[in-house]
Write a protein that holds these residues in place. Structure first.
Motif, PDB file in Angstrom:
ATOM      1  N   LEU A 198      -0.958   3.403  21.788  1.00  0.00           N
ATOM      2  CA  LEU A 198      -1.844   3.535  20.636  1.00  0.00           C
ATOM      3  C   LEU A 198      -3.225   3.958  21.122  1.00  0.00           C
ATOM      4  CD1 LEU A 198      -0.837   0.272  18.734  1.00  0.00           C
ATOM      5  CD2 LEU A 198       0.092   2.586  18.427  1.00  0.00           C
ATOM      6  N   ARG A 199      -3.946   4.703  20.298  1.00  0.00           N
ATOM      7  CA  ARG A 199      -5.220   5.265  20.732  1.00  0.00           C
ATOM      8  C   ARG A 199      -6.354   4.798  19.820  1.00  0.00           C
ATOM      9  NH1 ARG A 199      -6.592  11.273  22.650  1.00  0.00           N
ATOM     10  NH2 ARG A 199      -8.830  11.031  22.492  1.00  0.00           N
ATOM     11  N   ASP A 200      -7.510   4.542  20.407  1.00  0.00           N
ATOM     12  CA  ASP A 200      -8.719   4.182  19.649  1.00  0.00           C
ATOM     13  C   ASP A 200      -8.476   3.026  18.677  1.00  0.00           C
ATOM     14  OD1 ASP A 200     -10.334   6.079  20.867  1.00  0.00           O
ATOM     15  OD2 ASP A 200      -9.811   7.646  19.433  1.00  0.00           O
ATOM     16  N   VAL A 201      -7.773   2.008  19.143  1.00  0.00           N
ATOM     17  CA  VAL A 201      -7.550   0.832  18.293  1.00  0.00           C
ATOM     18  C   VAL A 201      -8.871   0.062  18.161  1.00  0.00           C
ATOM     19  CG1 VAL A 201      -6.280  -1.335  18.058  1.00  0.00           C
ATOM     20  CG2 VAL A 201      -5.135   0.687  18.996  1.00  0.00           C
ATOM     21  N   ALA A 202      -9.206  -0.354  16.938  1.00  0.00           N
ATOM     22  CA  ALA A 202     -10.435  -1.113  16.705  1.00  0.00           C
ATOM     23  C   ALA A 202     -10.410  -2.391  17.542  1.00  0.00           C
ATOM     24  CB  ALA A 202     -10.563  -1.448  15.222  1.00  0.00           C
TER      25      ALA A 202
ATOM     26  N   GLN B 242      -1.387  13.195   8.372  1.00  0.00           N
ATOM     27  CA  GLN B 242      -0.159  12.619   7.815  1.00  0.00           C
ATOM     28  C   GLN B 242      -0.319  12.249   6.349  1.00  0.00           C
ATOM     29  OE1 GLN B 242       0.498   9.763  11.247  1.00  0.00           O
ATOM     30  NE2 GLN B 242       2.591  10.396  10.864  1.00  0.00           N
TER      31      GLN B 242
ATOM     32  N   ILE C 237       0.844  -1.186   0.000  1.00  0.00           N
ATOM     33  CA  ILE C 237       0.000   0.000   0.000  1.00  0.00           C
ATOM     34  C   ILE C 237       0.890   1.252   0.000  1.00  0.00           C
ATOM     35  CG2 ILE C 237      -0.338   0.176   2.517  1.00  0.00           C
ATOM     36  CD1 ILE C 237      -3.310   0.849   1.879  1.00  0.00           C
TER      37      ILE C 237
ATOM     38  N   PHE D  79      -8.342  -5.463  16.717  1.00  0.00           N
ATOM     39  CA  PHE D  79      -6.882  -5.354  16.660  1.00  0.00           C
ATOM     40  C   PHE D  79      -6.276  -4.967  18.001  1.00  0.00           C
ATOM     41  CE2 PHE D  79      -8.496  -4.500  12.393  1.00  0.00           C
ATOM     42  CZ  PHE D  79      -7.773  -5.409  11.662  1.00  0.00           C
TER      43      PHE D  79
ATOM     44  N   ARG E  67      -4.540  13.813  15.528  1.00  0.00           N
ATOM     45  CA  ARG E  67      -3.964  12.826  16.447  1.00  0.00           C
ATOM     46  C   ARG E  67      -3.877  11.453  15.779  1.00  0.00           C
ATOM     47  NH1 ARG E  67      -9.034  13.271  19.700  1.00  0.00           N
ATOM     48  NH2 ARG E  67     -10.334  11.532  19.073  1.00  0.00           N
ATOM     49  N   ARG E  68      -2.802  10.758  16.141  1.00  0.00           N
ATOM     50  CA  ARG E  68      -2.620   9.396  15.628  1.00  0.00           C
ATOM     51  C   ARG E  68      -3.656   8.487  16.264  1.00  0.00           C
ATOM     52  NH1 ARG E  68       2.684   7.856  13.688  1.00  0.00           N
ATOM     53  NH2 ARG E  68       4.086   9.640  13.528  1.00  0.00           N
ATOM     54  N   GLN E  69      -4.147   7.536  15.477  1.00  0.00           N
ATOM     55  CA  GLN E  69      -5.091   6.581  16.039  1.00  0.00           C
ATOM     56  C   GLN E  69      -5.002   5.240  15.324  1.00  0.00           C
ATOM     57  OE1 GLN E  69      -9.263   7.679  15.095  1.00  0.00           O
ATOM     58  NE2 GLN E  69      -8.420   9.627  14.426  1.00  0.00           N
ATOM     59  N   GLY E  70      -5.555   4.247  15.991  1.00  0.00           N
ATOM     60  CA  GLY E  70      -5.617   2.917  15.411  1.00  0.00           C
ATOM     61  C   GLY E  70      -4.332   2.126  15.580  1.00  0.00           C
ATOM     62  N   GLN E  71      -4.412   0.840  15.239  1.00  0.00           N
ATOM     63  CA  GLN E  71      -3.227  -0.015  15.347  1.00  0.00           C
ATOM     64  C   GLN E  71      -2.118   0.474  14.421  1.00  0.00           C
ATOM     65  OE1 GLN E  71      -3.154  -3.990  13.619  1.00  0.00           O
ATOM     66  NE2 GLN E  71      -2.638  -4.852  15.619  1.00  0.00           N
ATOM     67  N   LEU E  72      -2.487   1.099  13.302  1.00  0.00           N
ATOM     68  CA  LEU E  72      -1.475   1.599  12.374  1.00  0.00           C
ATOM     69  C   LEU E  72      -0.966   2.984  12.772  1.00  0.00           C
ATOM     70  CD1 LEU E  72      -2.716   0.221   8.933  1.00  0.00           C
ATOM     71  CD2 LEU E  72      -1.298  -0.865  10.678  1.00  0.00           C
ATOM     72  N   ASN E  73      -1.553   3.562  13.828  1.00  0.00           N
ATOM     73  CA  ASN E  73      -0.977   4.744  14.471  1.00  0.00           C
ATOM     74  C   ASN E  73      -0.812   5.918  13.499  1.00  0.00           C
ATOM     75  OD1 ASN E  73       0.021   5.858  16.897  1.00  0.00           O
ATOM     76  ND2 ASN E  73       2.144   5.564  16.225  1.00  0.00           N
ATOM     77  N   LEU E  74      -1.852   6.200  12.745  1.00  0.00           N
ATOM     78  CA  LEU E  74      -1.788   7.261  11.743  1.00  0.00           C
ATOM     79  C   LEU E  74      -2.800   8.353  12.036  1.00  0.00           C
ATOM     80  CD1 LEU E  74      -1.413   5.015   8.580  1.00  0.00           C
ATOM     81  CD2 LEU E  74       0.283   6.650   9.433  1.00  0.00           C
TER      82      LEU E  74
ATOM     83  N   PRO F   1       3.843   2.661  10.205  1.00  0.00           N
ATOM     84  CA  PRO F   1       3.197   2.131  11.411  1.00  0.00           C
ATOM     85  C   PRO F   1       4.128   1.228  12.201  1.00  0.00           C
ATOM     86  CG  PRO F   1       1.796   1.826   9.474  1.00  0.00           C
ATOM     87  CD  PRO F   1       3.163   2.221   8.978  1.00  0.00           C
TER      88      PRO F   1
ATOM     89  N   ARG G 239      -7.175   0.786  11.153  1.00  0.00           N
ATOM     90  CA  ARG G 239      -7.524  -0.163  12.214  1.00  0.00           C
ATOM     91  C   ARG G 239      -7.875   0.556  13.515  1.00  0.00           C
ATOM     92  NH1 ARG G 239      -2.944  -4.840  10.883  1.00  0.00           N
ATOM     93  NH2 ARG G 239      -3.564  -5.125   8.724  1.00  0.00           N
ATOM     94  N   ALA G 240      -8.665   1.624  13.363  1.00  0.00           N
ATOM     95  CA  ALA G 240      -9.112   2.401  14.523  1.00  0.00           C
ATOM     96  C   ALA G 240     -10.602   2.165  14.748  1.00  0.00           C
ATOM     97  CB  ALA G 240      -8.858   3.888  14.292  1.00  0.00           C
ATOM     98  N   THR G 241     -11.072   2.563  15.907  1.00  0.00           N
ATOM     99  CA  THR G 241     -12.483   2.483  16.241  1.00  0.00           C
ATOM    100  C   THR G 241     -13.297   3.187  15.166  1.00  0.00           C
ATOM    101  OG1 THR G 241     -11.890   2.622  18.563  1.00  0.00           O
ATOM    102  CG2 THR G 241     -14.189   3.075  18.010  1.00  0.00           C
TER     103      THR G 241
ATOM    104  N   LEU H  74      -1.518   5.226  -2.757  1.00  0.00           N
ATOM    105  CA  LEU H  74      -1.759   4.143  -1.808  1.00  0.00           C
ATOM    106  C   LEU H  74      -2.273   2.987  -2.662  1.00  0.00           C
ATOM    107  CD1 LEU H  74      -3.765   5.564   1.232  1.00  0.00           C
ATOM    108  CD2 LEU H  74      -1.512   4.538   1.316  1.00  0.00           C
TER     109      LEU H  74
ATOM    110  N   PHE I 226     -16.414   5.131  14.615  1.00  0.00           N
ATOM    111  CA  PHE I 226     -17.431   5.805  15.416  1.00  0.00           C
ATOM    112  C   PHE I 226     -18.783   5.706  14.711  1.00  0.00           C
ATOM    113  CE2 PHE I 226     -13.357   7.568  16.659  1.00  0.00           C
ATOM    114  CZ  PHE I 226     -13.434   7.422  18.034  1.00  0.00           C
TER     115      PHE I 226
END
Lengths: 148, 253
Positions: free
Chosen positions: A117-121, B171, A61, A124, B160-167, A109, B219-221, B181, B223
């Motif tokens: 890490l914040r707001d992880v689904a 960015q 990607i 995951f 703010r960065r978020q999710g497992q991929l921290n993006l 990443p 890979r973030a929440t 991409l 909403f």
């Protein structure tokens, strides 16, 4: 000095985290993590599959790899052709585990990190993007890409 | 004012506006020329099927009283520009409300009907229709006064960065615009085409549906539709795209 501080922080984190969710510990030396995670042995073919797979590594990607049958590849990260000649396995390992250790602003990443890490689904949460074995597989594959 | 005075005023205005204002491009700018033409062609942009359905609902007279059109007569005139001012703070409740929310509010409070529900075909149709009445109107959403805390929350979300991929949104949608991409080109993340017909959806969806797809991507929440988080982000995106022409129903990959 910065790396030394990070190393200490990592050791503290490793000591503080609960055994159940603890990831394999590692030691940063310079800009590398020389020792394989948990002493595992990587497999280049499995690593290649992880790199190309869209639901696991999904590296294409952002990155370009020398794979003529992959028409749609990203232009964000550095090209990976010859990356095995530019970086050794320890350097590759650190960049996969958490490239933020080298550059806090990086867009790469962290593939083996669960803290900070914040707001992880939910699907995951509390697990790294790649397992220790998968990290070693990808390291072994990338180390094999020696032709620029 | 003299010509020189006007030129000076224009230059000062340009300096006063945020740095990104004249760099931000709409989503359609990242489409192929063929898809750009298709978006503008009402006969070939499938989004207009939803617009037509919305127009029909808007003026349907049976059972519901008042109908939309009994208050909003001549909507082509009376509602032109309305969509360009959302999201906005609802005076009565003090809450941030987007176009979907305003339509639902009319439906429940004035028409005494059950809400359509976010992402229902009826609400998408009505939203697409009302948005289409503001086609080419420049976005003019306020970030001041009562809207300020919502704008600040949206900006913080964006940065703010978020999710497992921290993006963080910024960015990609500020720093990597135009990069690929996989096969997709990264856009500025402007919502002026929504509700939009997306080929990936094979249908029309709201901006919040698109935002949920972004959240999933890192890979973030995800909403909820109409959540405070996405409403604030929608406001930030709208203020960031201030002056850009509305182009709903957009056509997107």
């Amino acid at each position: 000095m910065k790396l030394a501080a990070i190393r200490i922080a990592l050791i503290m984190l490793a000591l503080a985290s609960a055994p159940a969710s603890a990831l394999e510990a590692y030691t940063v030396v310079g800009d590398a993590i020389p020792a394989p995670l948990g002493g595992r042995i990587g497999d280049a073919l499995r690593g290649r599959a992880l790199v190309l797979d869209r639901t696991q590594g999904n590296c294409l990607i952002c990155h370009h790899v020398p794979e003529p049958n992959e028409p749609f590849q990203g232009t964000i990260g550095p090209g990976l052709a010859g990356v095995g000649a530019r970086l050794d396995s320890g350097q590759l390992r650190l960049r996969l585990i958490d490239a933020g250790l080298l550059n806090p602003q990086t867009v790469m990443p962290p593939y083996f990190r669960i803290e900070g890490l914040r707001d992880v689904a939910p699907a995951f949460r509390d697990r790294p993007a790649l397992t220790a074995q998968e990290i070693e597989d990808v390291v072994t594959y990338l180390a094999s890409l020696r032709t620029p | 004012m003299s010509a020189a005075g006007r030129a000076l005023a224009a230059a000062l205005l340009a300096l006063a506006s945020p740095a990104f204002a004249d760099e931000i491009k709409p989503g359609s700018a990242f489409l192929s020329p063929e898809m750009q033409r298709q978006q503008e062609d009402q006969g070939r942009n499938p989004g207009y099927l939803w617009v037509e359905q919305g127009e029909e609902l808007f003026s349907r007279r049976e059972s519901v009283s008042p109908t939309c059109i009994s208050c909003h007569a001549d909507p082509g005139q009376s509602l032109r520009g309305a969509a360009a001012r959302y999201p906005q703070v609802d005076r009565a409740s003090g809450k941030l409300i987007n176009l979907e929310g305003r339509i639902e509010q009319c439906r429940v409070e004035r028409q005494k009907q059950p809400a359509f529900g976010y992402e229902s075909q009826d609400l998408l149709g009505l939203t697409a229709y009302v948005a289409s009445l503001s086609k080419s109107v420049p976005l003019s959403v306020s970030a001041d006064g009562a809207a300020k805390p919502f704008y600040e929350a949206g900006k913080a979300f964006y940065e703010r960065r978020q999710g497992q991929l921290n993006l963080a949104c910024t960015q990609c949608h500020d720093d990597l615009v135009g990069q690929k991409l996989r096969g997709d080109t990264i856009s500025h993340g402007v919502g002026t085409g929504y509700p939009a017909y997306r080929l990936e959806w094979n249908g029309v969806g709201s901006l919040h549906r698109r935002l949920r797809a972004c959240s999933l991507g890192v890979r973030a929440t995800q909403f909820d539709y109409g959540s405070d988080d996405y409403l604030a982000l929608e406001l930030y995106l709208a203020v960031r795209a201030k002056g850009l022409a509305l182009e709903a129903p957009g056509l997107r990959r």
